[in-house]
Motif scaffolding. Structure first.
Motif, PDB file in Angstrom:
ATOM      1  N   ALA A 153      16.146  62.900  94.967  1.00 28.30           N
ATOM      2  CA  ALA A 153      17.572  63.091  95.194  1.00 28.30           C
ATOM      3  C   ALA A 153      17.825  63.828  96.500  1.00 28.30           C
ATOM      4  O   ALA A 153      17.196  64.848  96.794  1.00 28.30           O
ATOM      5  CB  ALA A 153      18.185  63.864  94.030  1.00 28.30           C
ATOM      6  N   GLY A 154      18.749  63.288  97.290  1.00 26.78           N
ATOM      7  CA  GLY A 154      19.120  63.895  98.562  1.00 26.78           C
ATOM      8  C   GLY A 154      18.320  63.403  99.745  1.00 26.78           C
ATOM      9  O   GLY A 154      18.735  63.602 100.888  1.00 26.78           O
ATOM     10  N   SER A 185      26.343  71.662  92.664  1.00 22.74           N
ATOM     11  CA  SER A 185      27.134  70.647  93.348  1.00 22.74           C
ATOM     12  C   SER A 185      28.495  70.547  92.685  1.00 22.74           C
ATOM     13  O   SER A 185      28.606  70.633  91.456  1.00 22.74           O
ATOM     14  CB  SER A 185      26.424  69.285  93.287  1.00 22.74           C
ATOM     15  N   SER A 186      29.537  70.394  93.483  1.00 23.48           N
ATOM     16  CA  SER A 186      30.871  70.240  92.928  1.00 23.48           C
ATOM     17  C   SER A 186      31.083  68.839  92.374  1.00 23.48           C
ATOM     18  O   SER A 186      31.998  68.599  91.589  1.00 23.48           O
ATOM     19  CB  SER A 186      31.916  70.530  94.013  1.00 23.48           C
ATOM     20  N   GLU A 187      30.238  67.893  92.767  1.00 28.25           N
ATOM     21  CA  GLU A 187      30.397  66.504  92.343  1.00 28.25           C
ATOM     22  C   GLU A 187      29.635  66.203  91.061  1.00 28.25           C
ATOM     23  O   GLU A 187      30.033  65.343  90.273  1.00 28.25           O
ATOM     24  CB  GLU A 187      29.935  65.566  93.463  1.00 28.25           C
ATOM     25  N   PHE A 188      28.525  66.909  90.850  1.00 31.74           N
ATOM     26  CA  PHE A 188      27.676  66.629  89.698  1.00 31.74           C
ATOM     27  C   PHE A 188      27.555  67.854  88.805  1.00 31.74           C
ATOM     28  O   PHE A 188      27.378  68.980  89.283  1.00 31.74           O
ATOM     29  CB  PHE A 188      26.286  66.171  90.154  1.00 31.74           C
ATOM     30  N   GLY A 189      27.633  67.611  87.504  1.00 32.64           N
ATOM     31  CA  GLY A 189      27.499  68.660  86.517  1.00 32.64           C
ATOM     32  C   GLY A 189      26.091  68.715  85.962  1.00 32.64           C
ATOM     33  O   GLY A 189      25.135  68.261  86.593  1.00 32.64           O
ATOM     34  N   PRO A 190      25.920  69.241  84.750  1.00 25.83           N
ATOM     35  CA  PRO A 190      24.589  69.378  84.153  1.00 25.83           C
ATOM     36  C   PRO A 190      24.010  68.034  83.720  1.00 25.83           C
ATOM     37  O   PRO A 190      24.709  67.020  83.666  1.00 25.83           O
ATOM     38  CB  PRO A 190      24.853  70.280  82.942  1.00 25.83           C
ATOM     39  N   TRP A 191      22.730  68.030  83.394  1.00 21.02           N
ATOM     40  CA  TRP A 191      22.090  66.858  82.814  1.00 21.02           C
ATOM     41  C   TRP A 191      22.692  66.628  81.429  1.00 21.02           C
ATOM     42  O   TRP A 191      22.921  67.565  80.673  1.00 21.02           O
ATOM     43  CB  TRP A 191      20.582  67.054  82.724  1.00 21.02           C
ATOM     44  N   VAL A 192      22.948  65.373  81.108  1.00 23.39           N
ATOM     45  CA  VAL A 192      23.565  65.061  79.820  1.00 23.39           C
ATOM     46  C   VAL A 192      22.685  65.533  78.668  1.00 23.39           C
ATOM     47  O   VAL A 192      23.185  65.984  77.636  1.00 23.39           O
ATOM     48  CB  VAL A 192      23.846  63.550  79.712  1.00 23.39           C
ATOM     49  N   THR A 212      32.612  67.011  97.835  1.00 24.11           N
ATOM     50  CA  THR A 212      31.425  66.312  97.367  1.00 24.11           C
ATOM     51  C   THR A 212      30.236  66.756  98.166  1.00 24.11           C
ATOM     52  O   THR A 212      30.348  67.215  99.296  1.00 24.11           O
ATOM     53  CB  THR A 212      31.583  64.775  97.515  1.00 24.11           C
ATOM     54  N   SER A 213      29.068  66.585  97.569  1.00 15.78           N
ATOM     55  CA  SER A 213      27.839  66.949  98.256  1.00 15.78           C
ATOM     56  C   SER A 213      27.414  65.824  99.181  1.00 15.78           C
ATOM     57  O   SER A 213      27.760  64.657  98.978  1.00 15.78           O
ATOM     58  CB  SER A 213      26.719  67.218  97.231  1.00 15.78           C
ATOM     59  N   THR A 214      26.679  66.151 100.219  1.00 15.52           N
ATOM     60  CA  THR A 214      26.249  65.174 101.209  1.00 15.52           C
ATOM     61  C   THR A 214      24.732  65.015 101.179  1.00 15.52           C
ATOM     62  O   THR A 214      24.011  65.990 101.307  1.00 15.52           O
ATOM     63  CB  THR A 214      26.658  65.631 102.636  1.00 15.52           C
TER      64      THR A 214
END
Length: 218
Positions: A153-154, A185-192, A212-214
């Motif tokens: 990721a990233g 990240s403001s765009e993604f929360g915790p793992w489901v 959003t994250s870049t």
């Protein structure tokens, strides 16, 4: 793909081998580097089963009508949905996180003609061929008939194979030395898997909900 294959090779699967061969021969110059990339990993790595966390909460616009349009902004109603592209590989021995990967799964048609992914938030393991700290090929556990590329990721630069394996072989030792970090990240929360309940709906006028994250290159 030349010569005889070792017994452990994922390319011994007739369906996967035929798919790869067709991609190499179809004359699509834009897609050829991706096919060559996939062969690189499938020829060098065996399938290994890894426990995973599949899916991370992602905040997006509640209405597809305004998504990405001039009407969208911090005033737009937003909600959380599971993003199955996120896959966290875990150490098979201690189940400690190795690295989070972005995997663009294929879709299949259900009996009701609705598309669905071959994995879900309940997926407990996958087969992987590659370096789990960097990138490689993914398939649902017990499948092996189709496979898709996934990368840490990233690190979007890992997708490009225009230079052949040089980028991967240069980046691999550097990325392998980087421990997993669950970066905020403001765009993604915790793992489901860690938070099965949908997070609270973000405030419509919250700046954090809009930012959003870049992704970064290697």
């Amino acid at each position: 793909m030349t010569g005889s294959l070792p017994s452990w090779s994922p390319l011994n699967d007739p369906q996967l081998s035929a798919d790869i061969r067709a991609r190499l021969q179809q004359g699509d110059q834009a897609g050829l580097p991706d096919a060559q990339r996939d062969v690189y990993f499938l020829e060098r790595y065996a399938w290994q089963e890894y426990p995973v966390k599949c899916g991370r909460w992602h905040v997006g616009e509640a209405s597809a009508a305004t998504s990405g349009s001039l009407m969208s902004g911090p005033w737009t109603k937003r909600e959380w949905t599971p993003d199955l592209r996120w896959v966290l590989l875990l150490d098979p021995a201690g189940r400690q996180p190795i690295a989070a990967h972005i995997v663009h799964w294929w879709t299949e048609q259900g009996p009701d003609n609705r598309p669905f992914a071959p994995v879900s938030v309940n997926t407990a393991s996958v087969w992987f061929a590659g370096d789990p700290r960097v990138c490689g090929m993914f398939t649902p556990a017990g499948n092996g008939h189709r496979a898709v590329f996934g990368y840490r990721a990233g690190k979007t630069g890992l997708k490009s194979w225009a230079e052949g394996p040089a980028r991967f072989e240069k980046a691999a030792p550097l990325l392998a030395a980087q421990p997993y970090q669950d970066e905020p990240s403001s765009e993604f929360g915790p793992w489901v898997a860690d938070h099965p309940q949908q997070p609270p709906r973000p405030k419509r006028f919250s700046r954090a909900a809009w930012q959003t994250s870049t992704p970064t290159e290697i």
